[in-house]
Design a protein around this motif. Structure first.
Motif, mmCIF file in Angstrom:
data_model
loop_
_atom_site.group_PDB
_atom_site.id
_atom_site.type_symbol
_atom_site.label_atom_id
_atom_site.label_comp_id
_atom_site.label_asym_id
_atom_site.label_seq_id
_atom_site.Cartn_x
_atom_site.Cartn_y
_atom_site.Cartn_z
ATOM 1 N N TYR A 71 9.692 9.122 -42.353
ATOM 2 C CA TYR A 71 10.862 8.491 -42.963
ATOM 3 C C TYR A 71 10.396 7.470 -44.003
ATOM 4 C CZ TYR A 71 13.689 10.649 -39.324
ATOM 5 O OH TYR A 71 14.307 11.570 -38.507
ATOM 6 N N LYS A 128 11.639 4.719 -47.180
ATOM 7 C CA LYS A 128 12.785 3.937 -47.647
ATOM 8 C C LYS A 128 13.152 4.213 -49.102
ATOM 9 C CE LYS A 128 10.169 -0.209 -48.991
ATOM 10 N NZ LYS A 128 10.022 -1.673 -48.759
ATOM 11 N N ALA A 129 12.203 4.673 -49.911
ATOM 12 C CA ALA A 129 12.493 4.921 -51.324
ATOM 13 C C ALA A 129 13.485 6.079 -51.473
ATOM 14 C CB ALA A 129 11.211 5.246 -52.079
ATOM 15 N N PRO A 130 14.311 6.062 -52.514
ATOM 16 C CA PRO A 130 15.295 7.131 -52.702
ATOM 17 C C PRO A 130 14.692 8.460 -53.112
ATOM 18 C CG PRO A 130 15.385 5.563 -54.516
ATOM 19 C CD PRO A 130 14.479 4.964 -53.497
ATOM 20 N N GLU A 131 13.480 8.446 -53.632
ATOM 21 C CA GLU A 131 12.770 9.682 -53.944
ATOM 22 C C GLU A 131 11.302 9.485 -53.648
ATOM 23 O OE1 GLU A 131 12.523 10.767 -58.123
ATOM 24 O OE2 GLU A 131 13.298 8.805 -58.674
ATOM 25 N N VAL A 174 13.775 10.892 -47.153
ATOM 26 C CA VAL A 174 13.745 9.696 -48.003
ATOM 27 C C VAL A 174 15.028 8.892 -47.813
ATOM 28 C CG1 VAL A 174 12.225 10.782 -49.687
ATOM 29 C CG2 VAL A 174 14.704 10.950 -49.981
ATOM 30 N N ASN A 175 15.067 7.734 -48.470
ATOM 31 C CA ASN A 175 16.253 6.872 -48.458
ATOM 32 C C ASN A 175 16.583 6.373 -47.050
ATOM 33 O OD1 ASN A 175 18.038 5.571 -50.186
ATOM 34 N ND2 ASN A 175 19.673 7.051 -49.839
ATOM 35 N N HIS A 176 15.558 6.172 -46.246
ATOM 36 C CA HIS A 176 15.716 5.660 -44.883
ATOM 37 C C HIS A 176 14.762 4.464 -44.704
ATOM 38 C CE1 HIS A 176 18.089 9.160 -43.975
ATOM 39 N NE2 HIS A 176 18.150 8.879 -42.683
ATOM 40 N N ASN A 230 20.801 2.538 -43.159
ATOM 41 C CA ASN A 230 22.036 3.305 -43.328
ATOM 42 C C ASN A 230 22.753 3.564 -42.001
ATOM 43 O OD1 ASN A 230 20.322 5.163 -42.177
ATOM 44 N ND2 ASN A 230 20.265 6.552 -43.927
#
Length: 399
Positions: free
Chosen positions: A36, A38-41, A127-129, A147
């Motif tokens: 997992y 945290k970055a969006p991509e 991603v995004n986590h 999220n």
């Protein structure tokens, strides 16, 4: 919500070089692992990095071929060359040694990241986590993301960098982040720099409380240039956009080729340089750490990525037979016992190198420490090259 209440054998927080290397090895061993980020991509920022032979041997065992590597990396002929900053005189050079059984290369961090990522299945990365909380008991670990998604794991690996959230579930108190200096970084088209600098060498100029280094990356198409400069504090959250003119001004009066290389840059960023003291421990029950989360270090040995990659292979190798009833206390004690002394030594030596360049006892008004004087202290560390590259990592991996 997608991902809610999923459970994996191993969850890795952080999809950097160390986290993805660990995931790739664990998948090869048949472990159910999920990463997992945290970055969006999924992409790596930064510029060039050094990879000594100790890291290359791990990547080859991971399944990255030398041919794949050499499409983007540049093998070094001189693994170290030191020069006096004022007049460019060569103080020392150390040619590549074949004894270590693998090349010594320089490479763009993003291109290395892509190579390692290619060895992990796409469905094992989310991603995004961004991790915000970790709780554990004897049955498992619960990871909560910003999220609202939660997942569970038998084992959690924190590979989430120097400002690790996972680390808060391991140590009793957060480590003090020490700010030491700042570093300009730029990438310059190789055909825009003096011909004498278009060579497969890692060259450092020393003097005047500054450090300048250059080497080629991206298959030799680009030149990576960095300049470490003294700073007493840092007021920003991370790297900042900077002016090439300020970069140039920091090295006024230095070797004219340095001026030419900096002057060829179209843009630059200024990065803070932090490290931290060795942690009291790396593991707690079902949670352990690797890479910068475990041992954030300064870049002056070129070992940040390499130590994370070493951690990843050793940790994955000791988890390869993981089952529900596995004694994690014994596994993590072995991992930490094998890795912590080496990584802590690298932390200390990297800090020591900057203290040679910008001694803490020097009056801030003084700015004329000659490169020769720095080098006379620096050269006492050269056996570090043998120690770093000659390390037999395979003995630390459970067969």
């Amino acid at each position: 919500m997608a991902g809610h209440n999923k459970r994996h054998q191993v969850v890795i927080v952080g999809a950097g070089l160390g986290g993805l290397t660990a995931a790739a090895f664990l998948q090869r061993f048949g472990i159910d692992v999920h990463v997992y980020e945290k970055a969006p991509e999924l992409k790596e920022i930064g510029a060039g990095i050094n990879l000594d032979s100790n890291a290359i041997r791990v990547l080859l065992r991971l399944g990255i071929t030398e041919e794949e590597l050499m499409e983007v990396a540049v093998p070094l002929k001189e693994v170290w060359e030191f020069r006096n900053g004022n007049d460019g005189r060569v103080l020392y050079s150390e040619p590549f040694k074949k004894d270590f059984g693998a090349p010594h290369v320089v490479i763009h961090r993003g291109e290395l990241h892509s190579l390692i990522k290619s060895k992990v299945t796409k469905d094992a990365i989310t991603v995004n986590h961004g991790c915000v909380n970790v709780e554990q008991n004897n049955d498992g670990v619960q990871i909560t993301f910003e999220n609202g998604v939660t997942v569970e794991a038998d084992v959690l690996i924190g590979a989430d960098g120097g400002r690790s959230v996972v680390r808060n579930a391991v140590v009793d108190s957060p480590p003090k982040m020490r700010f030491w200096a700042a570093m300009y970084r730029s990438l310059v088209p190789i055909d825009q720099v003096p011909p004498s600098e278009r060579v497969p060498n890692r060259t450092a100029w020393l003097g005047s409380r500054h450090f300048f280094m250059r080497y080629p990356v991206s298959g030799g198409k680009l030149l990576n240039i960095v300049g470490a400069v003294p700073r007493s504090h840092w007021e920003h959250n991370g790297p900042i956009d900077a002016n090439v003119e300020d970069f140039l001004a920091e090295f006024t009066g230095w070797d004219e080729n340095i001026q030419a290389m900096i002057g060829s840059a179209q843009e630059t960023k200024l990065w803070p340089l932090y490290d931290m003291d060795p942690l009291e421990r790396w593991s707690n029950n079902r949670i352990t750490l690797l890479g910068d989360a475990a041992h954030l270090l300064l870049p002056f040995l070129g070992q940040g990525a390499a130590q994370a990659i070493e951690d990843a292979e050793v940790l994955a190798g000791n988890l390869k037979n993981l089952t529900k009833g596995t004694d994690l206390t014994e596994i993590f004690a072995r991992y930490e016992g094998l890795r912590k002394p080496r990584a802590s030594t690298v932390q200390f030596m990297a800090r020591t190198i900057w203290n040679f360049i910008d001694p803490p006892y020097i009056n801030s008004e003084v700015s004329s420490i000659p490169g020769d004087d720095i080098f006379n202290q620096y050269k006492s560390l050269f056996n570090m090259h043998e120690w770093l590259n000659g390390y037999d990592l395979q003995k630390d991996v459970v067969s």
